[in-house]
Design a protein around this motif. Structure first.
Motif, PDB file in Angstrom:
ATOM      1  N   GLU A   6     -25.596  23.096  59.030  1.00 17.28           N
ATOM      2  CA  GLU A   6     -26.903  24.092  59.624  1.00 17.28           C
ATOM      3  C   GLU A   6     -27.769  23.193  60.404  1.00 17.28           C
ATOM      4  O   GLU A   6     -28.148  24.560  61.471  1.00 17.28           O
ATOM      5  CB  GLU A   6     -27.852  23.615  58.532  1.00 17.28           C
ATOM      6  N   LEU A   7     -27.448  22.803  60.681  1.00 18.21           N
ATOM      7  CA  LEU A   7     -28.289  21.864  62.609  1.00 18.21           C
ATOM      8  C   LEU A   7     -27.197  22.472  63.493  1.00 18.21           C
ATOM      9  O   LEU A   7     -27.849  23.558  64.680  1.00 18.21           O
ATOM     10  CB  LEU A   7     -28.307  20.219  62.465  1.00 18.21           C
ATOM     11  N   LEU A   8     -25.658  22.813  63.465  1.00 20.73           N
ATOM     12  CA  LEU A   8     -25.253  23.045  64.298  1.00 20.73           C
ATOM     13  C   LEU A   8     -24.599  24.530  64.455  1.00 20.73           C
ATOM     14  O   LEU A   8     -24.491  25.591  65.019  1.00 20.73           O
ATOM     15  CB  LEU A   8     -23.469  22.728  64.066  1.00 20.73           C
ATOM     16  N   GLY A   9     -25.412  25.017  63.184  1.00 19.29           N
ATOM     17  CA  GLY A   9     -25.122  26.668  63.092  1.00 19.29           C
ATOM     18  C   GLY A   9     -24.264  27.189  62.956  1.00 19.29           C
ATOM     19  O   GLY A   9     -23.614  28.397  62.701  1.00 19.29           O
ATOM     20  N   LEU A  10     -23.526  26.510  62.397  1.00 17.89           N
ATOM     21  CA  LEU A  10     -21.757  27.111  61.683  1.00 17.89           C
ATOM     22  C   LEU A  10     -21.914  26.735  60.216  1.00 17.89           C
ATOM     23  O   LEU A  10     -22.712  26.629  59.302  1.00 17.89           O
ATOM     24  CB  LEU A  10     -20.839  25.769  61.816  1.00 17.89           C
ATOM     25  N   LYS A  11     -21.332  28.538  60.024  1.00 14.02           N
ATOM     26  CA  LYS A  11     -21.913  28.145  58.749  1.00 14.02           C
ATOM     27  C   LYS A  11     -20.412  27.752  57.400  1.00 14.02           C
ATOM     28  O   LYS A  11     -21.563  27.446  56.352  1.00 14.02           O
ATOM     29  CB  LYS A  11     -21.306  30.318  58.083  1.00 14.02           C
ATOM     30  N   ASN A  12     -19.175  28.065  57.873  1.00 19.27           N
ATOM     31  CA  ASN A  12     -18.293  27.101  57.330  1.00 19.27           C
ATOM     32  C   ASN A  12     -17.261  26.766  57.341  1.00 19.27           C
ATOM     33  O   ASN A  12     -16.294  27.280  57.568  1.00 19.27           O
ATOM     34  CB  ASN A  12     -18.318  28.294  55.574  1.00 19.27           C
ATOM     35  N   ASN A  17     -11.996  22.843  59.969  1.00 19.96           N
ATOM     36  CA  ASN A  17     -11.449  21.277  59.979  1.00 19.96           C
ATOM     37  C   ASN A  17     -10.217  21.245  59.063  1.00 19.96           C
ATOM     38  O   ASN A  17      -9.244  20.603  59.921  1.00 19.96           O
ATOM     39  CB  ASN A  17     -12.684  20.878  58.786  1.00 19.96           C
ATOM     40  N   GLU A  18     -10.402  22.472  57.628  1.00 16.21           N
ATOM     41  CA  GLU A  18      -8.505  21.960  58.238  1.00 16.21           C
ATOM     42  C   GLU A  18      -6.678  22.582  59.213  1.00 16.21           C
ATOM     43  O   GLU A  18      -6.060  21.201  59.032  1.00 16.21           O
ATOM     44  CB  GLU A  18      -7.686  23.199  56.583  1.00 16.21           C
ATOM     45  N   LYS A  19      -7.338  23.023  60.246  1.00 14.87           N
ATOM     46  CA  LYS A  19      -7.092  23.467  60.482  1.00 14.87           C
ATOM     47  C   LYS A  19      -6.862  21.960  61.569  1.00 14.87           C
ATOM     48  O   LYS A  19      -5.868  21.684  62.333  1.00 14.87           O
ATOM     49  CB  LYS A  19      -7.017  24.381  61.519  1.00 14.87           C
ATOM     50  N   LEU A  20      -7.656  21.288  62.111  1.00 14.77           N
ATOM     51  CA  LEU A  20      -7.903  20.352  62.451  1.00 14.77           C
ATOM     52  C   LEU A  20      -7.340  18.727  61.870  1.00 14.77           C
ATOM     53  O   LEU A  20      -6.735  18.301  62.767  1.00 14.77           O
ATOM     54  CB  LEU A  20      -9.449  19.992  63.108  1.00 14.77           C
ATOM     55  N   ASN A  21      -7.414  19.165  60.616  1.00 11.58           N
ATOM     56  CA  ASN A  21      -6.542  18.198  60.333  1.00 11.58           C
ATOM     57  C   ASN A  21      -5.477  17.689  60.024  1.00 11.58           C
ATOM     58  O   ASN A  21      -4.371  17.237  61.184  1.00 11.58           O
ATOM     59  CB  ASN A  21      -6.861  17.671  58.622  1.00 11.58           C
ATOM     60  N   GLU A  22      -4.838  19.103  60.553  1.00  6.39           N
ATOM     61  CA  GLU A  22      -2.865  19.427  60.918  1.00  6.39           C
ATOM     62  C   GLU A  22      -2.434  19.180  62.319  1.00  6.39           C
ATOM     63  O   GLU A  22      -2.128  18.561  62.491  1.00  6.39           O
ATOM     64  CB  GLU A  22      -3.095  21.533  60.648  1.00  6.39           C
ATOM     65  N   LEU A  23      -3.650  19.403  63.170  1.00  9.60           N
ATOM     66  CA  LEU A  23      -3.783  18.875  64.227  1.00  9.60           C
ATOM     67  C   LEU A  23      -3.363  17.582  64.470  1.00  9.60           C
ATOM     68  O   LEU A  23      -2.986  16.356  65.410  1.00  9.60           O
ATOM     69  CB  LEU A  23      -4.647  19.666  65.406  1.00  9.60           C
ATOM     70  N   LEU A  24      -4.566  16.687  63.848  1.00 15.65           N
ATOM     71  CA  LEU A  24      -4.351  14.987  64.001  1.00 15.65           C
ATOM     72  C   LEU A  24      -2.976  14.840  63.157  1.00 15.65           C
ATOM     73  O   LEU A  24      -2.294  13.867  64.397  1.00 15.65           O
ATOM     74  CB  LEU A  24      -5.917  14.736  63.263  1.00 15.65           C
TER      75      LEU A  24
END
Length: 156
Positions: A6-12, A17-24
């Motif tokens: 909410e502070l960053l203005g990101l909805k969902n 995060n799922e894609k970033l974990n795949e990249l990680l």
């Protein structure tokens, strides 16, 4: 009190995060591949490649940290076990290879996979106005494209 998203203005950011974990996970396998390349390379290009693989795994370690911290920034939980990495990674483990040229080809293939994953993340991040993730992926891609070009020049 508002949560981080909410502070960053990101909805969902769940899909990001799922894609970033795949990249990680893919970065972690790439990193470990590079460690093996560094330790096991043989041939006429030994001195050049031994140093280059160390440079690449140092860079990969920094990117692993950046990706994990981005996941945390978005309120997610980064994968952190080898079991999870192996299940999730889009990069295969390279084992028992010593030939310098084959190791360079494997590194190029690994980096190309990372670039593909990073390109997939950008539109997902843009969809939720996640400029931070899109920008990070863009920076990674620019640097890695140059690395692929240089490695390709070495073996052509």
């Amino acid at each position: 009190m508002k949560n981080v998203n909410e502070l960053l203005g990101l909805k969902n950011p769940a899909e990001v995060n799922e894609k970033l974990n795949e990249l990680l996970a893919s970065f972690q396998v790439y990193y470990q591949n590079l460690r093996g390349f560094h330790w096991n390379v043989k041939g006429k290009l030994f001195f050049t490649l031994h140093s280059k693989f160390e440079e690449l795994y140092d860079d990969a370690a920094e990117k692993v940290d950046e990706v994990a911290e981005r996941i945390l920034t978005l309120g997610g939980k980064p994968l952190h076990t080898f079991d999870d990495y192996l299940k999730t990674s889009k990069i295969a483990v390279v084992k028992d290879e010593h030939d310098g040229l084959k190791l360079v080809e494997a590194a190029i293939d690994n980096i190309s996979t990372l670039i593909r994953l990073e390109r997939e993340i950008i539109p997902v991040a843009e969809k939720i106005d996640d400029e931070g993730t899109a920008s990070l992926m863009s920076d990674f891609i620019s640097e890695q494209e140059k690395t692929v070009w240089m490695l390709k020049a070495l073996i052509d």
